[in-house]
Design a protein around this motif. Structure first.
Motif, short mmCIF file in Angstrom:
data_model
loop_
_atom_site.label_atom_id
_atom_site.label_comp_id
_atom_site.label_asym_id
_atom_site.label_seq_id
_atom_site.Cartn_x
_atom_site.Cartn_y
_atom_site.Cartn_z
N ILE A 1 0.84 -1.20 0.00
CA ILE A 1 0.00 0.00 0.00
C ILE A 1 0.88 1.26 0.00
N ILE A 2 1.94 1.25 0.81
CA ILE A 2 2.80 2.45 0.85
C ILE A 2 3.47 2.67 -0.49
N PHE A 3 3.97 1.59 -1.09
CA PHE A 3 4.59 1.72 -2.43
C PHE A 3 3.58 2.33 -3.40
N ALA A 4 2.35 1.85 -3.34
CA ALA A 4 1.31 2.36 -4.24
C ALA A 4 1.13 3.86 -4.06
N PHE A 5 1.10 4.31 -2.80
CA PHE A 5 0.84 5.73 -2.57
C PHE A 5 2.03 6.61 -2.93
N VAL A 6 3.25 6.08 -2.82
CA VAL A 6 4.41 6.85 -3.29
C VAL A 6 4.28 7.04 -4.81
N ALA A 7 3.90 5.97 -5.52
CA ALA A 7 3.69 6.08 -6.97
C ALA A 7 2.60 7.11 -7.27
N MET B 1 -9.49 22.26 -17.39
CA MET B 1 -8.73 21.05 -17.11
C MET B 1 -7.58 21.33 -16.15
N ALA B 2 -6.90 22.44 -16.37
CA ALA B 2 -5.75 22.77 -15.52
C ALA B 2 -6.19 23.08 -14.10
N VAL B 3 -7.31 23.81 -13.98
CA VAL B 3 -7.82 24.11 -12.64
C VAL B 3 -8.24 22.81 -11.95
N GLY B 4 -8.98 21.98 -12.68
CA GLY B 4 -9.41 20.69 -12.13
C GLY B 4 -8.22 19.84 -11.75
N GLY B 5 -7.20 19.84 -12.59
CA GLY B 5 -6.00 19.05 -12.31
C GLY B 5 -5.30 19.54 -11.06
N THR B 6 -5.29 20.86 -10.88
CA THR B 6 -4.66 21.42 -9.68
C THR B 6 -5.44 21.01 -8.43
N VAL B 7 -6.76 21.08 -8.54
CA VAL B 7 -7.60 20.66 -7.40
C VAL B 7 -7.34 19.18 -7.10
N ALA C 1 3.51 14.68 -11.70
CA ALA C 1 3.59 14.70 -13.17
C ALA C 1 2.27 15.17 -13.77
N GLY C 2 1.18 14.68 -13.22
CA GLY C 2 -0.14 15.05 -13.74
C GLY C 2 -0.42 16.54 -13.60
N LEU C 3 -0.07 17.09 -12.45
CA LEU C 3 -0.27 18.53 -12.21
C LEU C 3 0.47 19.34 -13.27
N LEU C 4 1.76 18.99 -13.48
CA LEU C 4 2.57 19.75 -14.44
C LEU C 4 1.99 19.63 -15.85
N GLN C 5 1.52 18.43 -16.21
CA GLN C 5 0.93 18.25 -17.53
C GLN C 5 -0.24 19.19 -17.75
N GLY C 6 -1.12 19.24 -16.74
CA GLY C 6 -2.30 20.11 -16.86
C GLY C 6 -1.89 21.56 -17.09
N LEU C 7 -0.83 21.98 -16.38
CA LEU C 7 -0.40 23.38 -16.50
C LEU C 7 0.27 23.65 -17.85
N ALA D 1 14.52 23.03 -17.46
CA ALA D 1 15.60 22.03 -17.38
C ALA D 1 15.43 20.87 -18.34
N GLY D 2 14.86 21.17 -19.51
CA GLY D 2 14.80 20.14 -20.53
C GLY D 2 13.89 18.97 -20.22
N ILE D 3 13.01 19.10 -19.20
CA ILE D 3 12.05 18.03 -18.96
C ILE D 3 11.00 18.12 -20.06
N GLY D 4 10.65 16.98 -20.63
CA GLY D 4 9.69 16.99 -21.72
C GLY D 4 8.28 16.72 -21.22
N TYR D 5 7.29 17.29 -21.91
CA TYR D 5 5.89 17.02 -21.59
C TYR D 5 5.60 15.52 -21.69
N TYR D 6 6.13 14.91 -22.74
CA TYR D 6 5.82 13.49 -22.97
C TYR D 6 6.54 12.57 -21.99
N GLN D 7 7.65 13.08 -21.46
CA GLN D 7 8.35 12.35 -20.40
C GLN D 7 7.45 12.30 -19.16
N LEU D 8 6.87 13.45 -18.82
CA LEU D 8 5.95 13.52 -17.68
C LEU D 8 4.75 12.62 -17.92
N LEU D 9 4.27 12.67 -19.16
CA LEU D 9 3.08 11.89 -19.50
C LEU D 9 3.37 10.39 -19.35
#
Lengths: 552, 157, 60
Positions: free
Chosen positions: A23-29, A466-472, A36-42, A52-60
């Protein structure tokens, strides 16, 4: 009475360790995937640009892998082990527990390697890793570790079950254990497809041992696995809905036999349906696509049965308390109890989620929504709300039951707040995704104004929602992590592991329901029926294989 | 197995509903030619641009107001020949596409023109443009770091 | 591996032993359940038809 003593027993210490680790491993994931999801929405709403060269698709990729594969699988295996321990003898057999730990280590190792490869930008292939995009071989090896780990855990559960059956000749398997065995059987049969894809196609090809890959075969093998995967997420939630929720509200399981039948139907019909993810693809005949559409619709039937059973157990309970009128029983449900409330919101959201699923799978109608944000909106209702809120609901009693603590009214309140925030965030995000998807906005795509095309301009307001919802939603993830921490600091005491009792009116399930050879044979026959000819067709594709591409 | 009377009615209703959906889908698919894009023709990826029909990309006029549009989807764009597509109002266009590299998507938002573009196989989709305008064509399958810039247009006037 | 049969016996098994074979579900009032699932069915039909009509309109 025997029953009372049994239920007051504390959970086996060694077993709780195994369960809690999962369960703890699951919640860390969940937390990392949530970031990652928050950043994608933004990014998608053009509010921020990634440093720093992080890609959108990397986050996805990270979001998809960690949420859809890791959070779910770890949680499910931990939860199912707890149910096996609870209902099949009160503790796991040493060998079953060892297999559980071996599985945990393999899955954990695979997850770490996969995450590192994603962070190094060596595997920006999304969680579907479609060929001929070619990730590092390490990424594919990591996936093998995850899948083989789940097989070890499955073997542990089946071992426990077989031992119990041997010791209890002629007895009916407890419902929780029965459903868990179906869930893991479904998983093992389904993962054979992706294992063949990864081991026999992707790994030799990524190592350069073979020149070309048959793209359509790899996609077909992936989706042979990809759809039962969603039922692997759903069935543990159904276990909670069928078995635990009746106990939590103080009622009884409506029908034990029908619950088992619905799980058998899931086992039969959730595998030979992968083509409904490939409806817009060349190389598969319309006839075979439609056949799998028909099979897809058959897998709706057990969900229709489930809906009735759940409402029935609510109504019977409410009426037993004196509820009047058509819907009076609703008021008698324990709305303040987080163990009920979070899964209930999950059930409620499964209604629009199921409606969207029917639309997606409807053959030519899929052209309206295929690869648009409608689909993303759909599975954020199914797995990310119905399933996830149910898992949260389980967590609220599972952790105290494992650690010998007691839920407090304050904890219930924190849980209800978290649930509301999640539902609100998801309503915004998923609602906007459904609508803008119907307008044609593509999924899995970074921000683009398509050279100022008016169609794309009309999508932008929805991206903001979507971005507001993602932030919430991200706030809700943080609240859940906090709640998880609080669960470990609850006062010492006893929290029940809720296993529902079967209604006195219900009958014993038929013996046929545990004739596994029979059911697995039918599964195999259905799979062969649905796949043999189209796969031969794909293998005969004269275009040859494709080399690998790194396009990120 | 015993099933409550109302549950029986519900299941008959629900299964009937699914049956009617399938009937509508099946009849419209197989009797009215609304099959999802399912072309079967293989094509060699290696020398794609020397292989018909992809040796001559662009629009071919088949009939009055009926065109064939030959294109490829590649990283990261659509190759439509020398210029972007332009057709008169009311034209029916048969899009034929494949990819020289990874899997792409082909979608015209606001229409049913939506298909996967898979290397090694040609896929087809047909659409009739009754309204004038500049239609966006975009890639809706993740194909790499420049996926979101993949686009072209078809102008209907 | 020292579980006795007694220990292996679960709560539910005990409950089931008390169960009667013959059932009388007909007597249970499930009108509210039926109304709820029919509303759910109606929702599925409306949303499905809405998108099917959208499909037909977009097909030109």
């Amino acid at each position: 009475m025997n029953t009372v003593q049994q239920s007051e027993q504390a959970f086996d210490k060694k077993d709780s360790k195994l369960v809690i680790s999962h369960i703890i491993f699951a919640f860390v994931a969940l937390l990392i995937g949530g970031i990652a999801g928050l950043l994608q929405g933004l990014v998608r709403s053009d509010m921020i640009q990634l440093p720093a060269g992080i890609g959108y698709y990397q986050l996805l990729t990270a979001h998809g892998v960690l949420m859809a594969l890791i959070f779910t699988t770890f949680f499910i295996i931990g939860f199912l082990f707890s149910g096996m321990s609870k209902t099949l003898g009160g503790k796991l057999l040493p060998r079953a527990r060892t297999l559980g730990w071996l599985g945990f280590i393999h899955m954990g190792f695979g997850t770490l390697v996969a995450t590192v490869m994603i962070l190094l930008n060596k595997a920006t292939v999304l969680y579907t890793f479609y060929a001929p995009m070619q990730a590092s071989p390490f990424f594919y090896f990591a996936l093998v570790f995850v899948v083989v780990g789940t097989w070890m855990s499955a073997a542990g559960m089946i071992y426990q079950y077989r031992y119990w059956k041997k010791e209890h000749k002629g007895e009916t398997t407890p419902l929780t254990a029965y459903m868990s065995i179906i869930t893991m059987s479904l998983w093992v049969i389904a993962t054979l497809g992706v294992a063949v894809e990864v081991i026999f196609q992707l790994i030799p090809w990524s190592l350069g041992w073979v020149e070309g890959i048959n793209i359509m075969l790899s996609r077909t093998l992936f989706w042979y696995f990809g759809h039962p995967l969603v039922y692997f997420w759903l069935l543990p939630a159904y276990i909670c809905w069928y078995v635990m929720i009746p106990k939590i509200i103080g009622g009884k399981i409506f029908s034990d036999a029908l619950a088992r039948l619905s799980f058998i139907l899931f086992l039969l019909f959730s595998i030979p349906v992968g083509f409904h993810h490939q409806l817009m693809e060349p190389g598969i005949s319309p006839f075979w696509k439609f056949l799998q559409v028909v099979l897809t619709f058959l897998v709706v039937i057990p969900s229709l049965m489930t809906a009735f059973s759940l409402f029935a157990s609510f109504e019977i309970y409410g009426r037993s308390k004196g509820a009047k009128g058509l819907f009076g029983w609703f008021k008698y449900l324990p709305w303040k109890d987080i163990r009920f409330f979070a899964p209930f919101m999950g059930m409620l959201i499964f209604i629009p989620a199921g409606a969207g699923g029917l639309i997606n799978a409807s053959n030519q109608m899929n052209a309206v929504v295929h690869n648009t944000l409608f689909v993303t909106g759909h599975f954020h209702l199914t797995v990310a709300t119905s399933v996830t809120l149910t898992f949260f609901g389980i967590t609220y009693w599972l952790i105290p039951a494992m650690t010998g603590r007691k839920l407090t009214p304050k904890m219930h309140k924190l849980g209800r707040m978290q649930t509301w925030v999640w539902v609100a965030g998801m309503a915004m995000m998923s609602g906007a995704m459904h609508i803008v998807g119907l307008f044609g906005s593509p999924r899995r795509t970074a921000y683009s104004d398509y050279n100022g095309h008016p169609d794309a301009a009309a999508w932008e307001p929805y991206y903001i929602i979507m971005a507001v919802g993602g932030t919430v939603l991200f706030i809700a993830v943080l609240m859940m992590i906090y709640n998880l921490y609080k669960l470990f600091t609850l006062p010492k005491g006893y929290e029940e592991y809720p296993i529902g009792e079967v209604s006195d009116l219900a009958e014993k399930p038929p013996k046929l329901f545990e004739r596994w050879g029979f059911w697995v044979s039918i599964v195999v026959i259905l799979i062969l029926m649905a796949y043999t000819i189209p796969v031969i067709d794909i293998l005969n594709n004269p275009s040859g294989g494709s080399k690998g591409f790194v396009t990120w | 197995m015993h099933i409550h009377k109302l549950e029986k009615i519900w299941l008959v209703f629900g299964i009937g509903m699914l049956g009617v959906f399938l009937l509508i889908l099946g009849i419209s698919t197989f009797s009215y030619g609304l099959e999802p894009p399912s072309a079967h023709q293989a094509v060699n990826m290696e020398n794609l641009y020397d292989t018909p029909p992809f040796d001559e990309l662009g629009l071919n006029k088949l009939n009055d107001k009926e065109y064939e549009a030959i294109l490829t989807a590649y990283v990261f764009g659509f190759n439509t020949g020398d210029e972007e597509f332009t057709v008169p109002v009311g034209s029916t266009v048969h899009f034929k596409a494949t990819s020289p590299d990874v899997v792409h998507g082909f979608e015209i938002p606001g229409t049913n023109a939506n298909m996967m573009v898979v290397p090694g196989i040609i896929n087809h989709v047909t659409y009739t443009f009754d309204e004038p305008g500049e239609y966006l064509i975009l890639c809706n399958e993740y194909c790499g770091v420049g996926h979101e810039i993949m686009q072209t247009t078809i102008t209907v006037k | 591996m020292s579980q006795t049969t007694e220990e292996m016996k679960t709560e539910k098994e005990v409950v089931r032993l008390k169960d009667n074979k013959k059932t009388k579900h007909e007597e249970v009032n499930l009108k509210g359940t039926f109304a709820s699932v029919m509303l759910l069915g109606g929702f599925l039909i409306i949303t499905w038809l809405a998108v099917f009509i959208l499909f037909l309109v977009r097909n030109g």
